[in-house]
Enzyme design. Structure first.
Site, PDB file in Angstrom:
ATOM      1  N   HIS A 391       0.830  -1.218   0.000  1.00 44.87           N
ATOM      2  CA  HIS A 391       0.000   0.000   0.000  1.00 44.87           C
ATOM      3  C   HIS A 391       0.863   1.266   0.000  1.00 44.87           C
ATOM      4  O   HIS A 391       0.719   2.136  -0.860  1.00 44.87           O
ATOM      5  CB  HIS A 391      -0.914  -0.037   1.231  1.00 44.87           C
ATOM      6  CG  HIS A 391      -1.822   1.146   1.371  1.00 44.87           C
ATOM      7  ND1 HIS A 391      -3.159   1.102   1.064  1.00 44.87           N
ATOM      8  CD2 HIS A 391      -1.588   2.428   1.790  1.00 44.87           C
ATOM      9  CE1 HIS A 391      -3.696   2.283   1.280  1.00 44.87           C
ATOM     10  NE2 HIS A 391      -2.766   3.112   1.739  1.00 44.87           N
ATOM     11  N   GLU A 392       1.767   1.357   0.972  1.00 43.72           N
ATOM     12  CA  GLU A 392       2.579   2.577   1.109  1.00 43.72           C
ATOM     13  C   GLU A 392       3.554   2.753  -0.067  1.00 43.72           C
ATOM     14  O   GLU A 392       3.811   3.864  -0.505  1.00 43.72           O
ATOM     15  CB  GLU A 392       3.336   2.572   2.437  1.00 43.72           C
ATOM     16  CG  GLU A 392       2.452   2.572   3.677  1.00 43.72           C
ATOM     17  CD  GLU A 392       1.442   3.708   3.745  1.00 43.72           C
ATOM     18  OE1 GLU A 392       1.634   4.739   3.059  1.00 43.72           O
ATOM     19  OE2 GLU A 392       0.445   3.557   4.480  1.00 43.72           O
ATOM     20  N   HIS A 395       1.743   4.432  -2.870  1.00 39.87           N
ATOM     21  CA  HIS A 395       1.782   5.897  -2.722  1.00 39.87           C
ATOM     22  C   HIS A 395       3.137   6.445  -3.189  1.00 39.87           C
ATOM     23  O   HIS A 395       3.212   7.432  -3.926  1.00 39.87           O
ATOM     24  CB  HIS A 395       1.607   6.289  -1.249  1.00 39.87           C
ATOM     25  CG  HIS A 395       0.209   6.235  -0.743  1.00 39.87           C
ATOM     26  ND1 HIS A 395      -0.838   6.880  -1.361  1.00 39.87           N
ATOM     27  CD2 HIS A 395      -0.321   5.630   0.355  1.00 39.87           C
ATOM     28  CE1 HIS A 395      -1.948   6.670  -0.674  1.00 39.87           C
ATOM     29  NE2 HIS A 395      -1.664   5.911   0.368  1.00 39.87           N
ATOM     30  N   HIS A 398       3.758   6.306  -6.915  1.00 37.64           N
ATOM     31  CA  HIS A 398       2.931   7.357  -7.510  1.00 37.64           C
ATOM     32  C   HIS A 398       3.682   8.703  -7.424  1.00 37.64           C
ATOM     33  O   HIS A 398       3.820   9.430  -8.413  1.00 37.64           O
ATOM     34  CB  HIS A 398       1.593   7.437  -6.762  1.00 37.64           C
ATOM     35  CG  HIS A 398       0.574   8.320  -7.409  1.00 37.64           C
ATOM     36  ND1 HIS A 398      -0.686   8.499  -6.881  1.00 37.64           N
ATOM     37  CD2 HIS A 398       0.607   9.083  -8.524  1.00 37.64           C
ATOM     38  CE1 HIS A 398      -1.372   9.324  -7.642  1.00 37.64           C
ATOM     39  NE2 HIS A 398      -0.607   9.700  -8.642  1.00 37.64           N
TER      40      HIS A 398
END
Length: 602
Positions: A391-392, A395, A398
């Site tokens: 998940h992190e 980020h 991105h």
């Protein structure tokens, strides 16, 4: 007697598992040197006040502003990262406090910019861009400000609103103090019959307890306590809603909802489409409730039964290096380039992996234009920690792409897009794990995990969004809301969402009173849209391969160079249509089918 396992100090953690924050500044002395440079540069930007009608001065202002903001960001990130490594380290807490305070000063130095820009004659910005080609890069940024002209007050008005911002934020602050600091809960008996004082922290464990008596006691005790403060909590929430409505009216919006959506150019229909699409697909959630009731062997299913796992698998101990391999296997469909960036992040010190004494809890991704996209973890060797890593890193990659591709001014991205990349990684990972798990019990556990993810992030957050819409509209129409009114609205929403087989216990009527996101207007629907967009991307990536990956990476590279709806649409996900949400419900239905097949339900 076994030895008590103590948390390591920061110095005891191997440097291979710490983020390479020294790439920003070698030490505090170097940071202080650049802080002094910022303090020299920043006040000088006020010299542009009154000169923005001159195209050359407008360009110089924007370039100076970028220069100052980049330096401020770099100092801010370093101060906060070092502070989060050990919240007990006074040296870094001082840095953090210093740069936070100076950041507010920098904002005051540039406060003249927007009001002055809006006072320019119509067409003046276009003329300036035509005159000086270097201004072209700022075109979207400037047009976005000009588009808000009808909703921007005079310099005096903006200053007045800014000066009362603390007062307008008071309801949320009072809610936080009441629920976090002042409210206490009675004791309940745990699974072993021990008296334990209930709190918000251990409630999340008790509500998942296999012992039904424990979860029922926790549920009833928690909400009975909240009910004892129902008049105060009604006042804080309705005051907060009135403040949002005041802000909307002051800025000449038609409603509080429009004032929340329009600045990001999100059509009002998007919000209504989210609510309508989920409402049209509530039979899927009703079916989930029915299956859960059967699996738990219950004559009646109550609200306090919702969080107990359908199946429990033995928790595996997963070493961090294995977690990295599992995450990489899960996101393999994203292609070599993406995987190589992930590996680079792991190898070059993006990630601060393990807990240490004084380290901030939780997980996040953060950085700036001139830094790595750092990741804070508190890795604890569980499958959930693998998901958090994926998940992190979603980020962070991105941010990596957007900062590599976009100029500083567009290198960030709006909240509407912020969770998409992280959840796309999670969707790919869990899909991979389900497909490749041969152990029936573990597979059931994973299927249930994803079902719960969709239930809580898509259905539940949409119910919250519908509650927000109803309460704002009632107050906008001049209808005051009492504790009984709020409880009735919330009760009826739960009846609608969970269906006829669910017993809607009286306690749940007070759940609205413990949701902190309601003090951040129309925020929660973006959890629903973010999950739906991520599900669409992960589905396309798995089914279409390279062409879908190319579109997806295009989304990651776009940063804030356009409005969120447009950025997603270009990449193949149209959030103004119901399709992404419908596809998410379809995935939910597929998982329900898998669950039924695995357990031989008829």
């Amino acid at each position: 007697m076994s030895e008590v396992k103590k948390l390591k100090t920061r110095d005891e953690i191997d440097s291979a598992y710490k983020w390479n924050v020294k790439k920003l500044y070698e030490n505090t002395a170097q940071w202080e040197k650049e802080f002094e440079i910022l303090k020299t540069k920043a006040p000088k930007i006020q010299e542009f006040s009154g000169k923005l009608s001159n195209a050359q001065d407008l360009l110089l202002f924007l370039e100076c502003s970028v220069d100052i903001e980049r330096l401020l960001d770099k100092l801010l990130v370093y101060g906060h990262l070092r502070g989060d490594e050990n919240t007990g380290n006074a040296e870094f807490q001082i840095l953090k406090n210093k740069i936070d305070a100076y950041g507010a000063e920098v904002s005051s130095f540039t406060a003249f910019f927007v009001p002055e820009l809006l006072l320019l004659p119509e067409g003046a910005v276009d003329e300036a861009i035509n005159k000086i080609p270097k201004l072209k890069v700022y075109e979207f940024y400037l047009r976005d400000i000009l588009d808000q002209k009808a909703h921007t007050l005079s310099a005096e008005g903006e200053k007045l609103l800014a000066s009362v911002s603390d007062c307008l934020n008071a309801p949320g602050n009072i809610f936080g103090m009441l629920t976090n600091a002042d409210m206490t809960f009675p004791c309940i008996k745990d699974e072993k019959g021990n008296e334990v004082e209930l709190n918000e922290g251990n409630y999340s464990n008790f509500i998942k307890s296999k012992d039904r008596r424990v979860r029922k006691d926790a549920f009833e005790t928690l909400f009975k306590t909240y009910k004892g403060f129902s008049n105060t909590l009604t006042t804080t929430l309705t005051s907060s809603i009135k403040n949002f409505i005041f802000n909307a009216k002051t800025r000449h919006y038609s409603s509080a909802l429009e004032s929340s959506l329009k600045p990001n150019n999100i059509p009002m229909e998007v919000y209504q489409t989210v609510v309508d699409t989920i409402n049209n697909n509530l039979p899927s959630l009703h079916k989930y409730v029915s299956i859960k009731k059967k699996l738990l062997g219950l004559d009646e299913i109550h609200m306090y039964d919702l969080y107990v796992p359908i199946v429990e698998a033995d928790e595996e101990h997963i070493e961090y290096e294995d977690a990295v391999k599992i995450a990489l296997d899960g996101i393999k469909p994203l292609g070599e380039e993406y995987l190589n960036i992930f590996k680079e992040g792991i190898n070059e010190g993006w990630v601060d992996v393990f807990q240490n004494k004084g380290k901030r809890s939780g997980a996040y991704s953060w950085g700036c234009f001139d830094s790595m996209p750092y990741v804070l973890l508190n890795y604890n060797y569980k499958l959930n920690d693998v998901s958090t890593l994926a998940h992190e890193m979603g980020h962070s990659i991105h941010s990596y792409y957007s900062r590599k591709t976009q100029p500083y001014i567009y290198s960030g991205y709006e909240l509407f897009c912020a969770e998409v990349a992280s959840i796309t990684n999670e969707c790919l990972l869990i899909d991979h794990l389900i497909k490749n798990e041969s152990d029936k019990k573990k597979r059931l556990f994973l299927i249930n995990q994803q079902l719960e993810g969709i239930r809580t992030t898509v259905f539940r957050q949409c119910m919250f969004a519908e509650f927000e819409k109803i309460t704002h509209e009632k107050i906008e129409q001049g209808n005051p809301l009492s504790p009984e009114d709020l409880c009735k609205i919330y009760h009826e929403l739960n009846q609608k969402y969970f269906g006829s087989e669910m017993v809607i216990d009286e306690g749940i009527d007070m759940e609205w009173s413990r949701i902190p996101h309601f003090y951040n207007d129309f925020y929660v629907y973006q959890y629903t849209t973010g999950f739906a967009a991520a599900n669409s991307f992960s589905k396309m990536i798995v089914e279409e391969g390279a062409s879908a990956v190319e579109r997806y990476v295009g989304f990651l590279k776009s940063g804030g160079s356009d409005y969120p709806i447009n950025i997603l649409k270009k990449a193949g996900v149209d959030m103004s249509s119901p399709k992404p949400l419908e596809d998410t419900i379809k995935r939910f239905d597929e998982l329900l089918e898998m669950l039924e097949k695995e357990i031989y339900l008829s």
